[in-house]
Design a protein around this motif. Structure first.
Motif, mmCIF file in Angstrom:
data_model
loop_
_atom_site.group_PDB
_atom_site.id
_atom_site.type_symbol
_atom_site.label_atom_id
_atom_site.label_comp_id
_atom_site.label_asym_id
_atom_site.label_seq_id
_atom_site.Cartn_x
_atom_site.Cartn_y
_atom_site.Cartn_z
ATOM 1 N N ASP A 666 0.834 -1.189 0.000
ATOM 2 C CA ASP A 666 0.000 0.000 0.000
ATOM 3 C C ASP A 666 0.876 1.250 0.000
ATOM 4 O OD1 ASP A 666 -2.176 -1.630 0.080
ATOM 5 O OD2 ASP A 666 -2.446 -1.494 2.253
ATOM 6 N N CYS A 667 0.424 2.273 -0.690
ATOM 7 C CA CYS A 667 1.187 3.514 -0.728
ATOM 8 C C CYS A 667 0.247 4.654 -1.058
ATOM 9 C CB CYS A 667 2.331 3.448 -1.742
ATOM 10 S SG CYS A 667 1.828 3.030 -3.422
ATOM 11 N N ASP A 668 0.589 5.828 -0.570
ATOM 12 C CA ASP A 668 -0.206 7.008 -0.882
ATOM 13 C C ASP A 668 0.369 7.695 -2.116
ATOM 14 O OD1 ASP A 668 2.057 8.365 -0.049
ATOM 15 O OD2 ASP A 668 1.245 8.865 1.917
ATOM 16 N N SER A 669 -0.210 8.827 -2.463
ATOM 17 C CA SER A 669 0.179 9.489 -3.702
ATOM 18 C C SER A 669 1.615 9.998 -3.666
ATOM 19 C CB SER A 669 -0.784 10.640 -3.988
ATOM 20 O OG SER A 669 -0.777 11.579 -2.914
ATOM 21 N N THR A 670 2.077 10.470 -2.502
ATOM 22 C CA THR A 670 3.450 10.975 -2.434
ATOM 23 C C THR A 670 4.457 9.831 -2.569
ATOM 24 O OG1 THR A 670 3.417 10.822 -0.012
ATOM 25 C CG2 THR A 670 2.740 12.902 -0.987
ATOM 26 N N GLN A 671 4.156 8.680 -1.958
ATOM 27 C CA GLN A 671 5.050 7.532 -2.099
ATOM 28 C C GLN A 671 5.049 7.021 -3.534
ATOM 29 O OE1 GLN A 671 3.089 5.198 0.953
ATOM 30 N NE2 GLN A 671 4.756 5.524 2.390
ATOM 31 N N LEU A 672 3.872 7.019 -4.148
ATOM 32 C CA LEU A 672 3.784 6.560 -5.525
ATOM 33 C C LEU A 672 4.519 7.514 -6.468
ATOM 34 C CD1 LEU A 672 2.451 4.114 -6.858
ATOM 35 C CD2 LEU A 672 0.544 5.577 -7.478
ATOM 36 N N SER A 673 4.490 8.790 -6.162
ATOM 37 C CA SER A 673 5.221 9.747 -6.999
ATOM 38 C C SER A 673 6.724 9.522 -6.893
ATOM 39 C CB SER A 673 4.872 11.177 -6.589
ATOM 40 O OG SER A 673 5.322 11.448 -5.269
ATOM 41 N N ALA A 674 7.207 9.103 -5.712
ATOM 42 C CA ALA A 674 8.633 8.787 -5.574
ATOM 43 C C ALA A 674 9.001 7.589 -6.444
ATOM 44 C CB ALA A 674 8.966 8.515 -4.112
ATOM 45 N N VAL A 675 8.151 6.569 -6.464
ATOM 46 C CA VAL A 675 8.408 5.407 -7.322
ATOM 47 C C VAL A 675 8.414 5.819 -8.787
ATOM 48 C CG1 VAL A 675 7.549 3.135 -8.003
ATOM 49 C CG2 VAL A 675 7.406 3.849 -5.618
ATOM 50 N N SER A 676 7.459 6.644 -9.167
ATOM 51 C CA SER A 676 7.395 7.102 -10.555
ATOM 52 C C SER A 676 8.636 7.901 -10.929
ATOM 53 C CB SER A 676 6.134 7.956 -10.747
ATOM 54 O OG SER A 676 6.114 8.564 -12.017
ATOM 55 N N ALA A 677 9.086 8.765 -10.029
ATOM 56 C CA ALA A 677 10.274 9.570 -10.317
ATOM 57 C C ALA A 677 11.506 8.690 -10.474
ATOM 58 C CB ALA A 677 10.482 10.595 -9.207
ATOM 59 N N ALA A 678 11.628 7.671 -9.643
ATOM 60 C CA ALA A 678 12.787 6.786 -9.739
ATOM 61 C C ALA A 678 12.777 6.007 -11.050
ATOM 62 C CB ALA A 678 12.801 5.824 -8.552
ATOM 63 N N LEU A 679 11.623 5.503 -11.457
ATOM 64 C CA LEU A 679 11.547 4.765 -12.720
ATOM 65 C C LEU A 679 11.825 5.668 -13.910
ATOM 66 C CD1 LEU A 679 8.444 2.471 -12.102
ATOM 67 C CD2 LEU A 679 10.860 1.922 -11.851
ATOM 68 N N ALA A 680 11.509 6.956 -13.770
ATOM 69 C CA ALA A 680 11.763 7.885 -14.866
ATOM 70 C C ALA A 680 13.209 8.334 -14.935
ATOM 71 C CB ALA A 680 10.840 9.096 -14.728
ATOM 72 N N GLY A 681 14.024 7.976 -13.921
ATOM 73 C CA GLY A 681 15.433 8.335 -13.932
ATOM 74 C C GLY A 681 15.764 9.598 -13.184
ATOM 75 N N ARG A 682 14.884 10.053 -12.332
ATOM 76 C CA ARG A 682 15.131 11.278 -11.568
ATOM 77 C C ARG A 682 15.998 10.958 -10.356
ATOM 78 N NH1 ARG A 682 12.963 16.387 -10.635
ATOM 79 N NH2 ARG A 682 12.956 17.069 -8.463
ATOM 80 N N SER A 683 16.961 11.822 -10.039
ATOM 81 C CA SER A 683 17.790 11.703 -8.839
ATOM 82 C C SER A 683 17.188 12.573 -7.749
ATOM 83 C CB SER A 683 19.234 12.143 -9.137
ATOM 84 O OG SER A 683 19.815 11.306 -10.113
ATOM 85 N N PHE A 684 16.966 11.998 -6.604
ATOM 86 C CA PHE A 684 16.338 12.760 -5.531
ATOM 87 C C PHE A 684 16.699 12.145 -4.192
ATOM 88 C CE2 PHE A 684 13.412 9.471 -6.867
ATOM 89 C CZ PHE A 684 12.937 8.929 -5.681
#
Length: 985
Positions: A666-684
């Motif tokens: 389970d994950c909320d929108s902010t956690q899901l956005s972190a997963v999306s950013a990582a798959l897109a190649g974003r460094s954070f």
């Protein structure tokens, strides 16, 4: 102070060459706050000592976001080479600084600085260890004094060798000290006092040539000279400061304090009592009476006995390791013979000292600007601990975390462990109090070769001897096991090893202290049986390791090539120990006093930082290709380019289908956005306090990356973090795809098994099933999103349903006021704003009449105000006041007519009378509804009596009486009536 910044600069109040040489910063701190609303970029800090003490130092500053602070630690202010060395008297200067952006000055200031003379000790305003910088063992005068001491040593004892502690005899140390004292007394110096509280404010120090030129010195001058001579003799002096005085102490054994500055006189007194330390009043050497050494020692003890006067003791040999080096030589040539140097010996010694050439000193070149490569190299070298604090280089067998073993055959011992033999540690037998043998004599009766033969036979029986009593062996073993277990649970790596072979090495050719370093380390564990009190040793299923830290240390500092031990060759069982020892001996054969020892020891050793260093060293080019690593290595001078962009949590469902983010938890929108950013190649950087779902997000991120056939390296300093994420992945069915490369899992067998499990995994979901489930998830997600949008969609009233319901819940405890609003559904934002304004106005007006229930106009129902109404109200009030006055007058008249008194019984009777009157009026009003007022004229007593009589009679007689004439019922009734009944006409 000007501009949108607030800046402060911390400045040391004093400066001289000794402080600069020791690295004591002039600028101790810098803090800048951005008070504006825009980020500050392109700032520099300029600082310079005025007047004319060098060009300004320019320090570029990092960008400062609005409202944030920039803090810097010590800042080096570059001065012209040799400038401070030429200062002969104290000068007053000012450190002028400014924060600039181009030509604009945002902040500036100045601080006074006292520039002290080259030979001025600042006192305790500076670190106490700085006093060691004025101990000059290489001064020509010291060399001449040691020659004189050598001659006196030869005359007195027949041995002229000044060999420090090599004789390992405290008596020989005292003999060398006595010879030095005699040489200094031969100078014919006189004593001069020091100002009070010199230890707090400091003083100018007479260097050795100045002492000879002046022919005198105070307690600090003489103590520094004696300490310099002792250090040159290979001995270890201490400079002891008490209030108003300074003297010298000397180690009689080759020992040192763990810290360079000792603040406890009791520790010195204890060592003096143990015969390890000798404290003596060095200034007594130049007094006119010149007492013997015993008297000087007695004075030193007296000073140490006064705890209230004790300031500090500086162990010169220890603080040298902390970079408090001697001042560069600067010999002063006098123009003519000084009056104080009265003896011919002093003149000759001074001439000989002046004849020796002064070592040339060159100014250090300016340090080049730090590049990306040098910054990366500095990161790498900070991981490499080549100091003596590293047990891989300086193993101490007597430490609490060390357990020596007596193993006569190292190769056989290693073979047994490699074959998974369980070895029992055998302690030294307890001493029998009835044994009257002399221990030394008994030891000489049995040779070490005979003992080794016994130990070798026991080794075949899986018994290993340890030179400890049973209780000590158990205590050491338990301490080692607990410490190793704690570090393994904390960091995930084993730190308990059995060292096979030791290199005994020395820091310098003259160094008296040998150092020990292991060559090969076998990972082991200890088991303690509490019932039998036996300790057992067994090998862990991990690979043995070579001491690569030692290889790097020897290569860097001594040009000794120990690379032959960096790779452990195998034999029939484990490591080729014999070949390892042979290669080590070949590598050090040219080093004097170095030796390879055939010994085994148990201890705690850590390779973590070295392995990281080696990884950075071997893969520097690969790592520098990473944009993130290169950006960090550049020091953040340029913004990091983000080619991906930040994802918007609210728009993820619209932008990405469910199958694009295959999460398993389970994950909320902010956690899901972190997963999306990582798959897109974003460094954070993902950060948050404990309990906010970081490990849960990392688990989803790894699972999603696996779904896209990507490889993820998860690194953590704490083993607990690794285990939490692995457990979540395993519970989600992805454990077979996780390769553990830490702790006991980092061996060839476990790695092979893990790879096999991943390759054998066949239970993969079909594409059709995946599409169906993704479509179901998309439908459910759409329904939930529709619900969320409806919940948060603005209504005509200007509020969302969520906001309105939340407000109602917040007002659940408020009074329930019913308000009839026609056409509620037709209310819009303007109407709502008008109603809200009206309520606000009402609340404002109500605040002036609170509490309403107690207000005089509480019963008023006036809906509007008018001038006429106000006049009418005033008239009515005046009439009411007049009526009240008239009522008061009438009440007084009534009191007089009724003759009411203040008797307490009168008022209750009056109240009862008034109440009876009110009751009578009530009853009259009730009867008036059925009866006429003539009823009150009828005599009621006879009727009441008849009613009471007939109410108790039989009801039939009562009916006859009512409906038949009296004459017909009277005779019959008289016989039946009660005796007291009467028949009325």
């Amino acid at each position: 102070m000007s501009g949108p910044v607030e800046a402060t600069l911390g400045v040391a109040p004093t400066l001289n060459f000794a402080l600069e040489q020791a690295g004591v910063p002039l600028v101790t701190s810098f803090r800048l706050r951005n008070l504006g609303t825009e980020p500050l970029v392109g700032l520099v800090l300029e600082a310079a000592l005025e007047p004319d003490l060098g060009d300004p130092s320019v320090v570029p500053l990092d960008p400062v976001p609005p409202g944030e602070d920039l803090e810097l630690a010590a800042i080096e202010i570059t001065l012209p080479p040799g400038k401070l060395r030429s200062v002969g008297e104290a000068e007053h200067a000012e450190l002028c600084w400014a924060v600039r952006r181009g030509t604009e000055v945002l902040a500036q200031g100045e601080s006074p600085v006292e520039v002290l003379a080259f030979n001025e000790w600042p006192g305790l305003r500076a670190p106490p260890a700085l006093l060691a910088s004025f101990v000059l063992p290489n001064h020509p005068v010291v060399s001449q004094l040691l020659r004189a001491a050598r001659d006196r040593l030869s005359e007195a004892h027949g041995d002229a060798a000044i060999a420090g502690y090599q004789a390992r005899s405290p008596r020989r140390v005292v003999q060398q000290l006595e010879a030095l004292i005699a040489a200094i007394r031969g100078l014919g110096l006189s004593y001069v006092g020091v100002p009070a509280s010199f230890e707090a404010v400091g003083q100018k120090v007479r260097l050795p040539d100045m002492i000879l030129a002046d022919g005198m010195g105070n307690c600090l001058d003489i103590s520094l000279l004696v300490a310099a001579c002792l250090e040159q003799m290979g001995l270890a002096p201490l400079l002891v400061l008490v209030k108003g005085h300074a003297f010298v102490a000397l180690w009689l054994v080759d020992e040192r304090f763990p810290e360079g500055v000792v603040g406890d006189a009791a520790r010195l007194r204890t060592l003096v009592q143990l015969g390890q330390l000798l404290a003596f009043d060095s200034s007594s050497l130049v007094h006119s009476d010149r007492p013997a050494l015993e008297a000087c020692v007695a004075l030193g003890r007296d000073y140490l006995a006064r705890d209230a006067d004790f300031v500090a003791a500086v162990d010169v040999r220890v603080v040298r390791m902390d970079r408090f080096r001697p001042l560069p030589l600067r010999v002063t040539v006098p123009s003519e013979a000084a009056p104080g140097a009265s003896t011919e010996a002093a003149r000759q010694l001074l001439s000989a000292a002046m004849a020796e050439p002064e070592p040339a000193t060159e100014a250090a070149p300016a340090a080049p600007a730090e590049t990306v490569v040098t910054r990366f190299k500095r990161w790498r070298d900070r991981l490499l601990d080549l100091s003596l604090n590293n047990r891989l280089l300086n193993y101490r067998p007597g430490a609490r975390t060390a357990l020596p073993l007596r193993v006569p055959g190292l190769p056989r011992f290693e073979d047994l462990l490699a074959n998974d033999a369980v070895m029992e540690l055998v302690p030294r037998p307890e001493a029998d109090p009835r044994d009257a043998r002399d221990a030394d004599l008994a030891a000489r009766k049995v040779s070490e070769e005979q003992l080794d033969a016994t130990r070798l036979a026991d080794l075949e029986r899986k018994l290993v001897h340890a030179p400890m009593r049973p209780d000590d062996l158990v205590a050491h073993a338990v301490a080692l096991d607990r410490a190793a277990r704690a570090e393994r649970e904390e960091g995930g790596a084993n730190t308990l090893f059995c060292a096979i072979g030791l290199l005994r090495w020395f820091e310098t050719a003259e160094s008296p202290t040998p150092r020990l370093a292991p060559l090969c380390l076998l990972p082991v564990r200890l088991d303690y049986d509490r019932v039998s009190r036996r300790v057992r040793l067994r090998r862990l299923d991990e690979e043995p390791m070579a001491n690569v830290t030692l290889v790097e240390k020897m290569r860097r500092d001594y040009a000794v090539d120990l690379s032959g031990i960096a790779v452990l060759d195998a034999d029939e069982a484990g490591v080729d120990v014999a070949g390892l020892l042979r290669r080590a001996r070949t590598a050090i054969q040219r080093m004097p006093r170095w030796e390879v020892l055939d010994e085994a020891h148990l201890g705690l050793f850590s390779f973590t930082k070295f392995l990281m260093w080696r990884d950075l060293d071997q893969n520097a080019e690969v790592l520098m290709r990473s944009e993130v690593v290169r950006h960090l290595a550049e020091g953040g001078r340029h913004p990091f380019e983000d080619r991906v962009g930040e994802p918007e949590p609210r728009g993820l469902d619209d932008a990405l289908p469910p199958e694009a983010l295959p999460t398993v938890l389970d994950c909320d929108s902010t956690q899901l956005s972190a997963v999306s950013a990582a798959l897109a190649g974003r460094s954070f950087v993902l950060q948050g306090p404990p309990g906010t779902g970081k490990s849960q997000t990392i688990t989803n991120l790894i699972a999603a990356a696996l779904g896209e056939q990507k490889t993820v390296l998860f690194v953590s300093e704490k083993m607990a973090a690794l285990e939490v994420v692995f457990r979540r992945l395993r519970d989600a069915g992805l454990g077979d795809y996780c390769l553990e490369l830490h702790s006991r899992q980092a061996n060839k067998r476990e790695v092979a098994l893990s790879l096999g499990r991943a390759l054998d995994r066949v239970d993969r979901a079909s594409d059709a099933d995946w599409s169906v489930r993704s479509a179901e998830l998309g439908t459910l997600r759409g329904q939930l999103n529709d619900y969320a949008r409806a919940l948060h969609a603005p209504r005509p009233l200007g509020l969302t349903f969520y906001t309105a319901s939340s407000r109602l819940l917040a007002l659940a405890s408020a009074p329930d006021v019913r308000v009839n609003l026609p056409a509620v559904a037709a209310l819009d934002r303007a109407a709502w704003a008008g109603m809200t304004s009206a309520l606000d106005a009402l609340a404002t007006a109500a605040a002036t009449v609170e509490p309403v229930a107690a207000h005089p106009f509480h019963e008023s129902r006036a809906e509007a105000w008018s001038a006429q109404g106000e006049e009418q109200a005033r008239d009515a009030i005046d009439d009411a006041i007049a009526m009240i006055d008239e009522a008061a007058t009438k009440t007084g008249q009534l009191d007089r007519l009724l003759a009411l008194t203040a008797d307490p019984a009168t008022m209750p009777r009056l109240r009862a009378f008034l109440a009876a009157g009110r009751e009578e009026a009530t009853q009259r009003a009730a009867l008036a509804q059925r009866w006429k007022d003539e009823l009150f004229a009828v005599p009621l007593a006879p009727l009441a009596q008849s009613f009471r009589a007939w109410a108790r009679a039989f009801f039939l007689f009562a009916l006859i009486f009512l409906f038949f004439p009296r004459q017909r019922v009277a005779p019959l009734a008289r016989d039946r009536l009660p005796p007291d009944a009467q028949i009325a006409d």
